[in-house]
Structure formats: structure tokens, C-alpha cells
Design an enzyme around this catalytic site. Structure first.
Site, PDB file in Angstrom:
ATOM      1  N   HIS A 274      -3.429   6.058   4.211  1.00 33.78           N
ATOM      2  CA  HIS A 274      -4.239   4.962   3.676  1.00 33.78           C
ATOM      3  C   HIS A 274      -3.726   3.605   4.153  1.00 33.78           C
ATOM      4  O   HIS A 274      -4.479   2.772   4.663  1.00 33.78           O
ATOM      5  CB  HIS A 274      -4.233   5.032   2.149  1.00 33.78           C
ATOM      6  CG  HIS A 274      -5.137   4.040   1.477  1.00 33.78           C
ATOM      7  ND1 HIS A 274      -4.723   2.791   1.091  1.00 33.78           N
ATOM      8  CD2 HIS A 274      -6.436   4.135   1.125  1.00 33.78           C
ATOM      9  CE1 HIS A 274      -5.727   2.152   0.518  1.00 33.78           C
ATOM     10  NE2 HIS A 274      -6.782   2.945   0.528  1.00 33.78           N
TER      11      HIS A 274
ATOM     12  N   SER B 102     -11.358  -0.453  -0.245  1.00 32.49           N
ATOM     13  CA  SER B 102      -9.997  -0.562   0.308  1.00 32.49           C
ATOM     14  C   SER B 102     -10.036  -0.980   1.769  1.00 32.49           C
ATOM     15  O   SER B 102      -9.123  -1.648   2.263  1.00 32.49           O
ATOM     16  CB  SER B 102      -9.273   0.779   0.207  1.00 32.49           C
ATOM     17  OG  SER B 102      -9.010   1.135  -1.120  1.00 32.49           O
TER      18      SER B 102
ATOM     19  N   ASP C 254       0.837  -1.192   0.000  1.00 30.42           N
ATOM     20  CA  ASP C 254       0.000   0.000   0.000  1.00 30.42           C
ATOM     21  C   ASP C 254       0.873   1.245   0.000  1.00 30.42           C
ATOM     22  O   ASP C 254       1.949   1.263  -0.605  1.00 30.42           O
ATOM     23  CB  ASP C 254      -0.917  -0.039   1.226  1.00 30.42           C
ATOM     24  CG  ASP C 254      -2.256   0.611   0.972  1.00 30.42           C
ATOM     25  OD1 ASP C 254      -2.280   1.846   0.857  1.00 30.42           O
ATOM     26  OD2 ASP C 254      -3.271  -0.099   0.888  1.00 30.42           O
TER      27      ASP C 254
END
Length: 812
Positions: free
Chosen positions: A318, A555, A285
Site C-alpha cells: 500500500h 488512499s 503508511d
């Protein structure tokens, strides 16, 4: 499927080992059938039309000259009306390059005169070859080839330019403007041929005044890419080399920027370090905030892959949010109670995104992804979470994609690794505001433009995760008011989730999990994108003073499934990837129906939310009234295995509900240029009535007498007692991750047999003869809590699933 509420917490137990398969039943190898009436009864006229098209194409190709130092190749589009065997095409002198859709096949003519193709077309033109002794008309020569071809044409620019690049070209850029492109080259399974085309494109880019940044060729996955800068005005000349299958602007990953919340270390749950043997979760990621109080006890490494990515830190937050969800699952309750938490595994971060939340724009992102996955596997990761996606080319089917093939080949090679992917996000702003508020958006998801799953979520051997709307306690209720409406709910798809099916019609996504939802502000009459209502909450990584974050998107659904995989491996570390996938499937909670009644509506629901909501608790352990049995085995292609499953005495007590679920996961070889992407198909059926020997003999007899059709869904005719597992075999057997459920509300009669029989079949498509295929079969039996428990009775006959010992398949 939801269990009835009970005031007594059910006692948890280890799953049980399903007894090893009995002697397998043989099945004879068959060539796939191609029956049916011909599409062109006037074969002479059809052949003449094809002949004229070939002549025109060949004449035009002779007049072409060298482009940018490269001799143009003759690349043809065969417009077809049904499945066409690539072997038939190649025997006619063409090399299959890509199955672009179920209506178009792309091929390379090494001989620009198409001599062999023309010869066969002339023979086809002569029509039928008389009649059989029984009076049936014999097919025309090569009818299976030419009957499926409607037309031939050379490939053109409209076939090659991606959406983002086309949009940019429509804006009329200056010809001298330099754009950064991802150029996909035609890639056959011949590695030398694939490398040649790639090198030709790279050289042409240089002669066109461009700069090549990276090249990559992986012929077995059908992947050949040149990443480059190129003046817009030279694009047509580069395309004219006929080495290119697709070109678009370089991608940016699919990320939702989390909104960060105020929190202090003292307000967070106390994170306890996992054991030194806990399974490793790799989060590929944007990096992680490795010193975060929730992550630090579990972190074993933070790697970085890709040019320009200096370290494993996380500027966007994220990856940190994804990692916390993978380690702990949903955090709302621990945050509210400030209770201590234990990570389900150890954490390895592999960063592939730069400080702008983009893949480095001078490299092909699938190459970075594969490199990162390899780094993770070499570090001992058992679960790999991929909450990334390429939004430029939503899956349209039925063709598989090279990126999916790369991931599938990785999974097959690393058989102990589970890869979890997200379905991808759709912009909720595309929905009508009124239909968002009324929940009519659910039906709209199926018809929105380009709603398909994003790569790498199309990988057949991964578990792909769709999004469910926020629960009543999900998100952070700041600035809440009665005027703000959270769209949908915990049993409805999120308005941003993407839609299956996957390659070859397989059920995708297989599982779903909470991913947050949209919020409508009824006062101003628009979506409130800044609200934290209904969002997923986890660790924040954007800034030192922000410890928590809220976000929405699939996600954040994917790591909830990764969390379930970690918990399964924490209990049963010896299981392979197939077994973990099977347990996650068989443990899934069935979501109540939310579309109109009928079988088509159920199929549409599976396109949105798969087989159901992930349940780490149910996948991890059995309990008194719900027992999971597991077999981890190997089967030879074109054979069948048979299993006995005892019926608990509680099933013979009147009233209540009885559930049976069967899950199958396997990892066949894949090939993007085959009509059948998976090398073999597998399927299962359950029977109550005939004995195991009767079932086995029926399959053996059917194989001998050709009673079994090519479709793996069919069972021997005359074999009684087949249970109606849903979805039907014809639907679930299209994929490598399968689940079937059966529910009854009547007791099992006393005069009925004491066991079920489950038949597992393999049908070879293009694997080598006598190939062996790994698979895992999970069976769940459940009785409502108002009736006698079933675990102790089954435990008396079966071993606990502490470790798996794979027994050799019986010989013939």
C-alpha cells in the site's frame, strides 16, 4: 473549468506576485448575536421541568458508591435546541467537556448539587424583567442559557459504546473474554483535570483485571486515551466511573490490498534522481519497498514508528503504491511509452502499520500518527501524505474531533508543511448493482448510512481529497470484455468515496482526484473486485517479483494532490503551507455538473468532489492565457485587507469566456470545546466598479455604524459592483481552505474601471485581541485561447513569483 483545445502548446510562465495589501480597514469586535424569539414562552413551566430533572439527577447521584476504587463523577448531557455558548454553561457551574452534536452538549458538574445552576434557573423562572423605554420586553435573566436547554440527563452506556464494540457485544461474548479497547476519556482544557481522569480510568482498568498498554493525554486537542485489554464482563463497571467519553475495539487502518501485476525492471520507465534541493514528501503508511526501481532514486529514508514495527519495509504494498503516485502522479502514460520520469521530490517513508496492515494494537493510533508527523517534519518534509483512516466513527458533524484538532495544531505549528489526507472509503458493495451500472449510485452516496469522512480527513487545515471514477485509460486492461462495465467515469465521484461536509459545515473534501472505480460483471450479475479495470496503477511493494500494482480507493487519490504540492514547492520553495494550499485550490479544474440543476445540487456536488479536480500543471505554472497572482500575508484579527487586480485588455474584446478564481487559505488556532472550532473566520469578496478607496471606506464606515453583521459573508450595504463568486461566501467561509469562481461570456465594457478590488476580511471569534493571522490569497485570471493572451500585459506590472517577501501590515 476546462481550457479550450489548441493545436499550439501554451507557453508556461512563473506565477506573479499580487501587490501587497493596502492599509487595512478596521473592524470593531462584537459579541455574536443571539436574537430571535424565545423557544419557551412559558418560562415558569420550563424552569420547573428543568428543576425537577436536576433534583432527580442529584438524588440518584447521592446514592451512587465508589466503583473500582473511583468516585463516580456527575456527567450530564444537555439536550439543546440550538447553539449554546459554552461560557454561559460554565458560568452556571458546569464544565463543558464536549460538543457531541448540534443537539447535545456534555458537561461535568463539579458540584453534584448543581447549586449555581439551580440558582440561575430560579432567577430565569421569574420571567421577563419589564419593558424598555421603547416598549420592548426585556429578556428573562439567563434566558440565553435556559432557553436553549430542552432537558438534562445523566450520561449512559448508550452514549459511550462505539459501533464495532456494540456489534461484538450483541453477539453475546463470554464475560471472561478479553478484548483490546481504545478508551477515550473526558478531556477538558484543564491539563491537570484531564490527566486525573485518564489516570483514574487506567487504575480502574487494572482493578477490573485488565492490562493497560498505553495512555495519552493532549488536553489542548481534547485527546485523552487509555489502550488496554479488558474482560468483557467488566466493561459496565469501568463505564460506571463516568470518566469515559467513548470506547470501541482498537482500530485497523483503511487499506485496499493492491492486485499486483507482472512487470520487469526493463519495462518500467527510467527513473532519474531528483535534485538534492527537491522538496521532501513524507508518506506515513505501511512502509515502502525502498529498492524499487521507481522509488530508489528518490528515497532519503525509511523510518518506523510504533511498538512491534521493526523496519520501514512494506509487506502489503500500500505505502509503495501511494509513494509512487506522490512522486510521479499518474503513471499510465509513462508506463505505456517507457519514457523517463523525474520524481517531483525526495521521499521519506514513515511506517506506522505492522506486518498485518494494522496499527500496533497496544497503542493509540493518533499518538503514532502525531509522532510520525513530527519525525517527518524534523526530517525536513514539506508535504505529508496521510492515506489512512479510522472507519469506526465516520464524521457526522457538526462537532470537530480530537484527532482533527491534533492534526490541525500540528499544521499550525509547522507552517511550512502541507498535510494531505484522504476522505476515506465506503464499501461499494453497499450499492445496488443496477444503480451502479446506471450511475444512479452518485445520488445514493449522499444518503447511504454513515457516509461521512473518516479521521484524520476531517482536519480543517489539511487538504482532504475525494475520489473520482477511473478515466478511459486508467487501470490495466487484462481479462477485459464487453461484459465488464467500469462504473462512473472521470467526471463522476467514485462509488467508494466518502461524503462531506467537514467540521462546522466546511467544504470537505476540498479537492478530488482519480481513485479508481468499481467493475460490474454483467454476465454473473455482481461486482468484479478482482478486475484491474479502472484501477489506479503504480509501484508494487508486496513481493520481489511484483513491480507494479493496481488498486482503488481515496488512499490513491490523496497522493495525486501531494504530487501537485511537490510540484508547486519545486517551483517556489519559499512558499509556506497556506500558499501551497491556495495555489492547489485556485488551479483546480472545475468538474462539469453531474446532479440535478439548482443551488442545492451544487452544494451536494461539493460534498462529493469539493471545488474540483486537482491539476498540478495549472497550480504549478501560469501560461499565456491563464495568470495566477499570489499574496502571502498576515492580517490582524477583526481587520480587512484590500487588493487591486488589473483587468487585461483582452477582457475588453468581444466573444469567448472570461474566468476569475480566488482562493484563500489560512491557519487559525483551533479548539474542540468551542462552538466556533476555528479561532477566527476569514472571507473575501471581489468588486468591479468602485475604486479601492471606495471599497475600503465602505468597510471602515460599516464597522463604525454596525452595518457589518456578525456573519463574515456580508458586505457593507450599498456597496455596488460585487461579483457573484461561487460558491457563496456563506458556504465557502466555513472552512480554512476556500475557493470562489466567477465566469462571464460578455466583454468588459470600455467605460468600466481598469481594475478589480478584492477585499479580505478577518472576524475574530475567540483569539486574543490583536492576534495576527497568516493567510495566502491566490487570484487566477483566464481568457479563452481564441482571444489575445494576458500574461505579458500583467507581467509588465507585477513581479514574477520567484520568492515571496512578506511586507509588514500598515499601521493605524
Amino acid at each position: 473549468m476546462s481550457e479550450q483545445l489548441s493545436l499550439i502548446e501554451p507557453q508556461r510562465h512563473t506565477h506573479l506576485r499580487l501587490a501587497a495589501a493596502t492599509d487595512p480597514g478596521p473592524r470593531r469586535t462584537r459579541t455574536p448575536g443571539r436574537g430571535g424569539a424565545p423557544a419557551y414562552t412559558d418560562r415558569e413551566r420550563h424552569a420547573e421541568d428543568l428543576g425537577r430533572q436536576v433534583s432527580t439527577i442529584a438524588d440518584e447521584h447521592r446514592r451512587r458508591s465508589e466503583v473500582l476504587g473511583v468516585d463516580p463523577e456527575l456527567i450530564l448531557v444537555l439536550e439543546i435546541n440550538g447553539p449554546l455558548d459554552p461560557a454561559d454553561v460554565e458560568r452556571a457551574g458546569l464544565r463543558v467537556l464536549e460538543l457531541r452534536s448540534d443537539r447535545a452538549l456534555v458537561a461535568f458538574a463539579q458540584d453534584p448539587e448543581l447549586t449555581e445552576f439551580v440558582r440561575r434557573n430560579d432567577l430565569y423562572m421569574q420571567g421577563t424583567r419589564g419593558f424598555t423605554d421603547k416598549g420592548y420586553e426585556r429578556a428573562a435573566e439567563y434566558e440565553t442559557l435556559f432557553d436553549k436547554i430542552d432537558a438534562l440527563r445523566p450520561i449512559g452506556s448508550r452514549d459511550l459504546i462505539g459501533v464495532e464494540l456494540a456489534r461484538h457485544l450483541d453477539e453475546g461474548p463470554d464475560p471472561g473474554e478479553v478484548v483490546r479497547l481504545e478508551i477515550n476519556c473526558w478531556c477538558s482544557e484543564d491539563a491537570g483535570e484531564a490527566q486525573r481522569r485518564n489516570a483514574d480510568v487506567a487504575a480502574a482498568v487494572g482493578r477490573a483485571g485488565g492490562t493497560v498498554h498505553a495512555t495519552s493525554v493532549r488536553a489542548t486537542a481534547g485527546w485523552s486515551v487509555v489502550c488496554c485489554d479488558l474482560p468483557v464482563g467488566m466493561l459496565e463497571e469501568v463505564l460506571a466511573t463516568d470518566r469515559i467519553s467513548w470506547v470501541d475495539l482498537m482500530p485497523s487502518p483503511m487499506l485496499d490490498a493492491p492486485e499486483f501485476l507482472s512487470a520487469t525492471p526493463e519495462s518500467l520507465p527510467l527513473a532519474v534522481a531528483p535534485s538534492s534541493t527537491a522538496p521532501i514528501l513524507a508518506v506515513i503508511d505501511s512502509g515502502i519497498r525502498s529498492a524499487h526501481p521507481l522509488l530508489a532514486p528518490a528515497v532519503i529514508g525509511a523510518e518506523a514508528v510504533g511498538e512491534g514495527i521493526a523496519d520501514g519495509g512494506d509487506e502489503s504494498g500500500h505505502g509503495t503504491l501511494v509513494a509512487s503516485l506522490g512522486l510521479y502522479g499518474s503513471l499510465e502514460e509513462p508506463l505505456a511509452t517507457r519514457s523517463s520520469v523525474v520524481p517531483a521530490g525526495r521521499l521519506l517513508s514513515v511506517r506506522v502499520l505492522d506486518r498485518n496492515d494494522r496499527f500496533p494494537d497496544d497503542q493509540a493510533w493518533p499518538d503514532l500518527l502525531l509522532e510520525a508527523m513530527t519525525v517527518a517534519a524534523e526530517a525536513g518534509a514539506r508535504v505529508i501524505n496521510l492515506s489512512l483512516g479510522d472507519s469506526r466513527r465516520p464524521y457526522a458533524g457538526p462537532r470537530p474531533t480530537p484527532i482533527a484538532a491534533m492534526v490541525d495544531q500540528f499544521i499550525r505549528y509547522h507552517q511550512d508543511v502541507v498535510v494531505v489526507t484522504c476522505a476515506g472509503n465506503y464499501d461499494s458493495g453497499q450499492h445496488d448493482l443496477g444503480r451502479l451500472r446506471s450511475n444512479d449510485y452518485v445520488a445514493d452516496l449522499l444518503t447511504l448510512p454513515e457516509p461521512g469522512i473518516l479521521d484524520p480527513g476531517t482536519a480543517a487545515l489539511s487538504l482532504t481529497v475525494g475520489g473520482l471514477g477511473g478515466g478511459h485509460h486508467q487501470g490495466v486492461f487484462v481479462r477485459a470484455s464487453a461484459d465488464k462495465v467500469v462504473v462512473g467515469g472521470p467526471n463522476l465521484p467514485s462509488p467508494h468515496t466518502r461524503v462531506g461536509p467537514g467540521p462546522m459545515g466546511a467544504i470537505k473534501p476540498e479537492l478530488s482526484a482519480p481513485s479508481g472505480s468499481a467493475v460490474v460483471d454483467t454476465v454473473v450479475g455482481r461486482e468484479d473486485r478482482g478486475s484491474t479495470l479502472g484501477k489506479v496503477v503504480g509501484a508494487g511493494g508486496n513481493a520481489p517479483d511484483r513491480l507494479l500494482a493496481a488498486g482503488r480507493g481515496t488512499s490513491y487519490a490523496a497522493p495525486l494532490v501531494s504530487h501537485g504540492a511537490l510540484r508547486v514547492l519545486g517551483q517556489y520553495p519559499e512558499l509556506n503551507g497556506n500558499s501551497v494550499r491556495a495555489l492547489l485550490l485556485v488551479g483546480a479544474d472545475q468538474i462539469p455538473t453531474y446532479l440535478d440543476s439548482g443551488a442545492p445540487a451544487r452544494q451536494d456536488e461539493r460534498r462529493l468532489t469539493g471545488y474540483g479536480r486537482v491539476s498540478p500543471e495549472r497550480s504549478e505554472m501560469s501560461d499565456d492565457h491563464r495568470v495566477v497572482l499570489l499574496s502571502q500575508h498576515t492580517i490582524r484579527v477583526n481587520q480587512a485587507h484590500f487588493y487591486r487586480v488589473a483587468i487585461p485588455s483582452s477582457f475588453r474584446v468581444a466573444g469567448g469566456r472570461i474566468d476569475l478564481s480566488v482562493a484563500l487559505a489560512f491557519d487559525p488556532p483551533v479548539r474542540v470545546t468551542r462552538l466556533d472550532y476555528l479561532a477566527s473566520k476569514m472571507s473575501f469578496q471581489a468588486f468591479h466598479g468602485p475604486s479601492l478607496e471606495e471599497v475600503r471606506l465602505a468597510y471602515v464606515k460599516a464597522a463604525t455604524e454596525e452595518d457589518l453583521e456578525d456573519d463574515v459573508a456580508l458586505t457593507p450595504s450599498g456597496l455596488r459592483g460585487r461579483l457573484d463568486l461561487q460558491p457563496a461566501d456563506t458556504e465557502r467561509s466555513r472552512g480554512a481552505n476556500q475557493l470562489g469562481r466567477y465566469v462571464r461570456h460578455q466583454k468588459v465594457a470600455d467605460d468600466r474601471p481598469d481594475e478589480l478590488v478584492i477585499a479580505v476580511r478577518n472576524q475574530n471569534r475567540w483569539d486574543v485581541d490583536n492576534a495576527e493571522q497568516r493567510y495566502s490569497l491566490a487570484v487566477m485570471l483566464q481568457r479563452d485561447t481564441g482571444h489575445p493572451s494576458i500574461y505579458a500585459e500583467l507581467r509588465a506590472e507585477l513581479e514574477p513569483l520567484v520568492e515571496i517577501e512578506i511586507e509588514a501590515e500598515a499601521g493605524f
